[in-house]
Design a protein around this motif. Structure first.
Motif, short mmCIF file in Angstrom:
data_model
loop_
_atom_site.label_atom_id
_atom_site.label_comp_id
_atom_site.label_asym_id
_atom_site.label_seq_id
_atom_site.Cartn_x
_atom_site.Cartn_y
_atom_site.Cartn_z
N ALA A 11 0.84 -1.20 0.00
CA ALA A 11 0.00 0.00 0.00
C ALA A 11 0.87 1.25 0.00
CB ALA A 11 -0.93 -0.01 1.21
N ALA A 12 1.95 1.20 0.75
CA ALA A 12 2.85 2.36 0.79
C ALA A 12 3.51 2.56 -0.57
CB ALA A 12 3.90 2.17 1.87
N PHE A 13 3.90 1.46 -1.20
CA PHE A 13 4.52 1.61 -2.52
C PHE A 13 3.54 2.21 -3.50
CE2 PHE A 13 5.41 -0.18 -6.77
CZ PHE A 13 6.58 0.52 -7.02
N LYS A 14 2.30 1.76 -3.44
CA LYS A 14 1.28 2.35 -4.32
C LYS A 14 1.17 3.85 -4.05
CE LYS A 14 -3.62 2.36 -5.42
NZ LYS A 14 -4.96 2.06 -4.88
N GLU A 15 1.20 4.21 -2.76
CA GLU A 15 0.98 5.62 -2.42
C GLU A 15 2.15 6.49 -2.88
OE1 GLU A 15 -0.04 6.29 1.62
OE2 GLU A 15 -0.21 8.47 1.37
N TYR A 16 3.38 6.00 -2.70
CA TYR A 16 4.54 6.87 -2.92
C TYR A 16 5.25 6.63 -4.25
CZ TYR A 16 3.66 7.97 1.93
OH TYR A 16 3.07 8.37 3.09
N GLY A 17 4.90 5.55 -4.93
CA GLY A 17 5.37 5.41 -6.31
C GLY A 17 6.73 4.77 -6.50
N THR A 18 7.68 5.00 -5.61
CA THR A 18 8.98 4.34 -5.75
C THR A 18 9.31 3.60 -4.46
OG1 THR A 18 10.36 6.11 -4.83
CG2 THR A 18 9.78 6.27 -7.18
N ALA A 23 10.01 3.23 1.22
CA ALA A 23 10.84 2.67 2.29
C ALA A 23 11.10 3.74 3.35
CB ALA A 23 12.16 2.15 1.73
N GLU A 24 11.38 4.94 2.89
CA GLU A 24 11.65 6.02 3.83
C GLU A 24 10.42 6.27 4.70
OE1 GLU A 24 13.36 10.58 3.47
OE2 GLU A 24 13.79 9.07 1.94
N ARG A 25 9.24 6.34 4.06
CA ARG A 25 8.01 6.60 4.82
C ARG A 25 7.72 5.48 5.80
NH1 ARG A 25 5.26 11.09 3.42
NH2 ARG A 25 6.27 12.17 1.68
N LEU A 26 8.16 4.27 5.46
CA LEU A 26 7.89 3.12 6.33
C LEU A 26 8.96 2.95 7.39
CD1 LEU A 26 6.88 0.58 3.53
CD2 LEU A 26 5.36 1.34 5.35
N TYR A 27 9.97 3.81 7.39
CA TYR A 27 11.14 3.64 8.27
C TYR A 27 11.75 2.27 8.05
CZ TYR A 27 8.97 7.66 10.45
OH TYR A 27 8.40 8.88 10.67
N LEU A 28 12.04 1.98 6.80
CA LEU A 28 12.50 0.66 6.41
C LEU A 28 13.58 0.87 5.36
CD1 LEU A 28 11.46 -2.32 6.88
CD2 LEU A 28 10.25 -2.06 4.71
N LEU A 56 10.31 0.29 -11.03
CA LEU A 56 9.33 -0.69 -10.59
C LEU A 56 7.97 -0.03 -10.61
CD1 LEU A 56 9.35 -3.63 -9.41
CD2 LEU A 56 9.11 -2.55 -7.18
N GLU A 57 7.03 -0.67 -11.28
CA GLU A 57 5.67 -0.12 -11.33
C GLU A 57 4.66 -1.22 -11.05
OE1 GLU A 57 4.95 3.32 -14.56
OE2 GLU A 57 5.89 1.50 -15.35
N LEU A 58 3.52 -0.82 -10.52
CA LEU A 58 2.43 -1.77 -10.36
C LEU A 58 1.81 -2.07 -11.71
CD1 LEU A 58 0.64 -0.27 -7.22
CD2 LEU A 58 1.98 -2.36 -7.33
N ASN A 59 1.49 -3.31 -11.96
CA ASN A 59 0.65 -3.63 -13.13
C ASN A 59 -0.81 -3.70 -12.65
OD1 ASN A 59 0.22 -6.04 -11.88
ND2 ASN A 59 1.49 -7.24 -13.27
N GLU A 60 -1.68 -4.20 -13.51
CA GLU A 60 -3.10 -4.23 -13.11
C GLU A 60 -3.33 -5.11 -11.90
OE1 GLU A 60 -6.43 -4.33 -15.81
OE2 GLU A 60 -5.04 -4.23 -17.50
N ASN A 61 -2.67 -6.26 -11.89
CA ASN A 61 -2.79 -7.14 -10.72
C ASN A 61 -2.36 -6.40 -9.46
OD1 ASN A 61 -3.56 -9.29 -12.33
ND2 ASN A 61 -1.45 -10.04 -12.57
N GLY A 62 -1.24 -5.70 -9.58
CA GLY A 62 -0.69 -4.99 -8.43
C GLY A 62 -1.64 -3.93 -7.92
N ARG A 63 -2.25 -3.22 -8.86
CA ARG A 63 -3.18 -2.17 -8.42
C ARG A 63 -4.38 -2.77 -7.71
NH1 ARG A 63 -1.17 0.34 -13.10
NH2 ARG A 63 -2.73 -0.61 -14.46
#
Lengths: 280, 280
Positions: A11-18, A23-28, A56-63
């Motif tokens: 979910a975080a990757f979807k929100e922040y795009g990269t 990772a930074e937002r997740l403290y990871l 790295l991008e989400l495809n339809e499955n990922g979305r």
DNA sequence: AGACCTTACGGCCGGCGTAACAATA
DNA sequence: TATTGTTACGCCGGCCGTAAGGTCT
């Protein structure tokens, strides 16, 4: 089964795009996130990303997965809150009133009859009180009329009569009785949090101005120190004996005296039977 | 946030009633489960259990939590399945047909035009085909009538004519033409999975009995080895040349010859344009 | 050079099992 | 005595961070 930390990270990757940003937002660390996204993909068993060499991008499955994940996560999140709310509601009696006076008698009574329960009191408009009674927000409400709906249990629980409180120097301080309209146009001192009394006084004296004060002690001081008219009630006098040289003039309008009714839903009749017996 | 393993374990405890039993079902030591239930309680921050000295029960909070947990868990569980189904549906063309014959031409054509897609074929009743087209279960369907709804794109895709297949010794083997009713009452050999032909033949010969066989090779052998009448069609003969000395007698009823129509939703018109052009 | 993603390696924390104990029926 | 739940202690797998490397703009 899919683990929550993977869904959160997706979910975080979807929100922040990269990955880096997420990772930074997740403290990871970013490599950890990279690994975990691959792991999630492996576990579901279908590609969720389109992988270029350094993108790295989400495809339809990922979305789709991310959307489902957000929903599930918010549901899990809400579980603790729902349970805590439920628990609190079980050990709390919420009393909604249309004016403060009835609480002076009812609150001590409730504490005595239900010593394990927390008593919460709220002042609200009468339509909100009735809504809240049905929604479970209140278990008990006090109205200044008797509701007719047979789904309710109700019982009279006191009266309250409004008086003008005038300084001795006021031109009408010696009157035996006055109507609202007699003082329309004068400025009044008024407590806040007085429920329907506020609307009533404002409505009956459309040409007056009202100075609102929200602390009772401060209010009493100001009243004594000023020559402005204000209000008091018989019930307030009985509970808060305040020495003052002010004249208390009965108000002749019939709305100035009200009867209060304690109301609960029929399904709570048993729970509050003692209370209804005691408050008569 | 509440972790899934705690919710899973709570749900198991609710289901099995004791820590020991639940731990066994979870392939987990009983002390671990005991610890985790306390941990869950701590994290939510309200009591979930009533604890006697050697008994543990859910209280109302606990029952609510367990119910919410079950719901959330099943949702998480379904995520992977939903995504896999979605992924499969994206790389699959599902073709629903009212009879097998049209697939003999269409399946190879689909494979050729859409080489990256998996082609899935299903035989179903016509109402189910139309429902399935709308629900997304099928992208393409073949009916034996032309639908009138303007939401569809449709195009003729072949005909099929039914014949009686009679052993040379049959009393009517020399007929130039026969109607369904001429052989009503006789027992027939019939293939299974033949779509609407099954209903039609049964309906047109209410006094006949039908021996169903579901393998084509076996069916052909049985037909050749028996003196029972059966059916064949011009299309089947064209695709599966089977040597046999049986007489093939045209059926005179007008229902015995059908025209097939390939149908898709208008929104898929672009995707299947080539197919519709090719199958005319 | 800077931004991004991936792979490799080692550390560490958290959840688990075993063991020992207490209480009930 | 058998069953149930709790507490104490040590192990170990899995997740993480650091480091190093590759690709694109």
């Amino acid at each position: 089964m899919l683990e929550l930390y993977l869904l959160r990270q997706l979910a975080a990757f979807k929100e922040y795009g990269t990955l880096s940003e997420a990772a930074e937002r997740l403290y990871l660390s970013q490599p950890a996130l990279s690994r975990n996204m691959r792991k999630l993909e492996d576990e579901i068993g279908v590609p969720l990303f389109v992988r270029s060499r350094n993108k790295l991008e989400l495809n339809e499955n990922g979305r789709l997965t991310a959307a489902l994940a957000e929903k599930a996560l918010s549901e899990i999140d809400s579980i603790a809150k729902q349970v805590r709310d439920f628990d609190r509601s079980r050990r709390t009696i919420s009393l909604g009133v249309c004016a403060p006076a009835p609480t002076w008698k009812l609150t001590p009574l409730l504490s005595q009859l239900y010593p394990t329960m927390t008593i919460r009191t709220e002042i609200a408009e009468e339509p909100e009180l009735l809504d809240g009674l049905h929604s479970g927000q209140y278990q008990l409400i006090v109205l200044h009329f008797q509701p007719e709906d047979p789904h309710y249990i109700s019982s009279a629980c006191g009266t309250e009569k409004l008086f003008f409180s005038l300084p001795p120097t006021h031109r009408l301080a010696k009157s035996a009785s006055l109507s609202f309209s007699d003082l329309d146009g004068e400025s009044f001192l008024l407590m806040s949090e007085i429920g329907f009394w506020h609307d009533m006084t404002v409505r009956k004296k459309p040409h007056s101005r009202f100075l609102i004060q929200n602390d009772r002690l401060t209010f009493d001081e100001i009243v004594n120190a000023s020559v402005l008219p204000s209000f008091t009630t018989d019930t307030a006098n009985a509970f808060f004996a305040s020495s003052s040289d002010r004249a208390e003039i009965p108000i002749s309008d019939e709305e100035a005296e009200v009867r209060y009714f304690l109301v609960c839903l029929k399904k709570h009749e048993q729970q509050f039977r003692q209370l209804f017996e005691a408050c008569n």
